[in-house]
Design a protein around this motif. Structure first.
Motif, PDB file in Angstrom:
ATOM      1  N   PRO A  56      16.789  24.687  15.146  1.00  0.00           N
ATOM      2  CA  PRO A  56      16.569  24.036  13.853  1.00  0.00           C
ATOM      3  C   PRO A  56      16.254  25.080  12.778  1.00  0.00           C
ATOM      4  O   PRO A  56      16.107  26.267  13.081  1.00  0.00           O
ATOM      5  CB  PRO A  56      15.356  23.144  14.126  1.00  0.00           C
ATOM      6  CG  PRO A  56      14.607  23.865  15.184  1.00  0.00           C
ATOM      7  CD  PRO A  56      15.652  24.536  16.040  1.00  0.00           C
ATOM      8  N   PRO A  57      16.103  24.622  11.532  1.00  0.00           N
ATOM      9  CA  PRO A  57      15.698  25.564  10.478  1.00  0.00           C
ATOM     10  C   PRO A  57      14.377  26.242  10.833  1.00  0.00           C
ATOM     11  O   PRO A  57      13.510  25.656  11.489  1.00  0.00           O
ATOM     12  CB  PRO A  57      15.534  24.663   9.248  1.00  0.00           C
ATOM     13  CG  PRO A  57      16.343  23.437   9.548  1.00  0.00           C
ATOM     14  CD  PRO A  57      16.296  23.267  11.043  1.00  0.00           C
ATOM     15  N   ALA A  58      14.224  27.467  10.371  1.00  0.00           N
ATOM     16  CA  ALA A  58      13.041  28.265  10.702  1.00  0.00           C
ATOM     17  C   ALA A  58      11.737  27.611  10.246  1.00  0.00           C
ATOM     18  O   ALA A  58      10.692  27.823  10.864  1.00  0.00           O
ATOM     19  CB  ALA A  58      13.164  29.659  10.092  1.00  0.00           C
ATOM     20  N   ASP A  59      11.795  26.776   9.208  1.00  0.00           N
ATOM     21  CA  ASP A  59      10.568  26.159   8.712  1.00  0.00           C
ATOM     22  C   ASP A  59      10.121  24.952   9.541  1.00  0.00           C
ATOM     23  O   ASP A  59       9.054  24.401   9.302  1.00  0.00           O
ATOM     24  CB  ASP A  59      10.717  25.761   7.244  1.00  0.00           C
ATOM     25  CG  ASP A  59      11.801  24.717   7.015  1.00  0.00           C
ATOM     26  OD1 ASP A  59      12.696  24.567   7.874  1.00  0.00           O
ATOM     27  OD2 ASP A  59      11.749  24.038   5.965  1.00  0.00           O
ATOM     28  N   ASP A  60      10.929  24.557  10.535  1.00  0.00           N
ATOM     29  CA  ASP A  60      10.553  23.438  11.419  1.00  0.00           C
ATOM     30  C   ASP A  60      11.049  23.722  12.841  1.00  0.00           C
ATOM     31  O   ASP A  60      11.920  23.040  13.364  1.00  0.00           O
ATOM     32  CB  ASP A  60      11.145  22.131  10.889  1.00  0.00           C
ATOM     33  CG  ASP A  60      10.441  20.904  11.423  1.00  0.00           C
ATOM     34  OD1 ASP A  60       9.545  21.047  12.287  1.00  0.00           O
ATOM     35  OD2 ASP A  60      10.795  19.800  10.989  1.00  0.00           O
ATOM     36  N   PRO A  61      10.484  24.744  13.495  1.00  0.00           N
ATOM     37  CA  PRO A  61      11.017  25.235  14.765  1.00  0.00           C
ATOM     38  C   PRO A  61      10.913  24.265  15.945  1.00  0.00           C
ATOM     39  O   PRO A  61      11.572  24.475  16.955  1.00  0.00           O
ATOM     40  CB  PRO A  61      10.201  26.497  15.038  1.00  0.00           C
ATOM     41  CG  PRO A  61       8.923  26.287  14.298  1.00  0.00           C
ATOM     42  CD  PRO A  61       9.293  25.487  13.077  1.00  0.00           C
ATOM     43  N   GLU A  62      10.113  23.204  15.821  1.00  0.00           N
ATOM     44  CA  GLU A  62       9.969  22.252  16.922  1.00  0.00           C
ATOM     45  C   GLU A  62      10.804  20.986  16.724  1.00  0.00           C
ATOM     46  O   GLU A  62      10.729  20.058  17.529  1.00  0.00           O
ATOM     47  CB  GLU A  62       8.495  21.899  17.104  1.00  0.00           C
ATOM     48  CG  GLU A  62       7.671  23.107  17.520  1.00  0.00           C
ATOM     49  CD  GLU A  62       6.199  22.794  17.672  1.00  0.00           C
ATOM     50  OE1 GLU A  62       5.818  21.621  17.561  1.00  0.00           O
ATOM     51  OE2 GLU A  62       5.436  23.742  17.903  1.00  0.00           O
ATOM     52  N   LEU A  63      11.615  20.949  15.693  1.00  0.00           N
ATOM     53  CA  LEU A  63      12.440  19.789  15.384  1.00  0.00           C
ATOM     54  C   LEU A  63      13.497  19.582  16.474  1.00  0.00           C
ATOM     55  O   LEU A  63      14.239  20.499  16.820  1.00  0.00           O
ATOM     56  CB  LEU A  63      13.129  19.996  14.028  1.00  0.00           C
ATOM     57  CG  LEU A  63      13.909  18.829  13.457  1.00  0.00           C
ATOM     58  CD1 LEU A  63      12.975  17.669  13.134  1.00  0.00           C
ATOM     59  CD2 LEU A  63      14.663  19.276  12.205  1.00  0.00           C
TER      60      LEU A  63
END
Length: 113
Positions: free
Chosen positions: A36-43
């Motif tokens: 996922p995008p780096a700003d939401d790595p657990e998405l």
């Protein structure tokens, strides 16, 4: 787990949706991405688009909505292959529900959170 195996699980998750609902899905594409995008790595997954419930006469000639399922965080989140199978199905159904206009709060109430 290979990318091909994971994509198969996403396909299996889509197959769990009743045909009467999949026939109603319109202008939506499903993708698998590694991360996922780096700003939401657990998405684990995301729906991007205009839900069916919000579409009106203005909705024409637009790019497809996008459902993305993220392989990396799903594999890190789950401890066993059975957990991966379950989590992918839940994530796919959760994101498809957003396409139908169902919000997170209601999905959590229904057990698809």
């Amino acid at each position: 787990m290979t990318r091909e195996d994971f994509e198969g699980l996403v396909s299996d998750g889509l197959d769990q949706i009743p045909p009467e609902l999949t026939r109603l899905m319109d202008n939506v594409a499903v993708f698998v991405e590694d991360e996922p995008p780096a700003d939401d790595p657990e998405l684990l997954g995301i729906y991007e688009g205009t839900p069916l419930t919000d579409r009106g006469e203005w909705y024409a000639g637009v790019l497809p909505d996008r459902i993305t399922i993220y392989m990396g965080p799903t594999l890190r989140f789950c401890e066993t292959a059975d957990e991966v199978v379950h989590e992918v199905a839940v994530t796919v159904i959760h994101e498809v529900a957003h396409h139908f206009g169902i919000e997170d709060e209601r999905l959590h109430e229904l057990g698809w959170g």
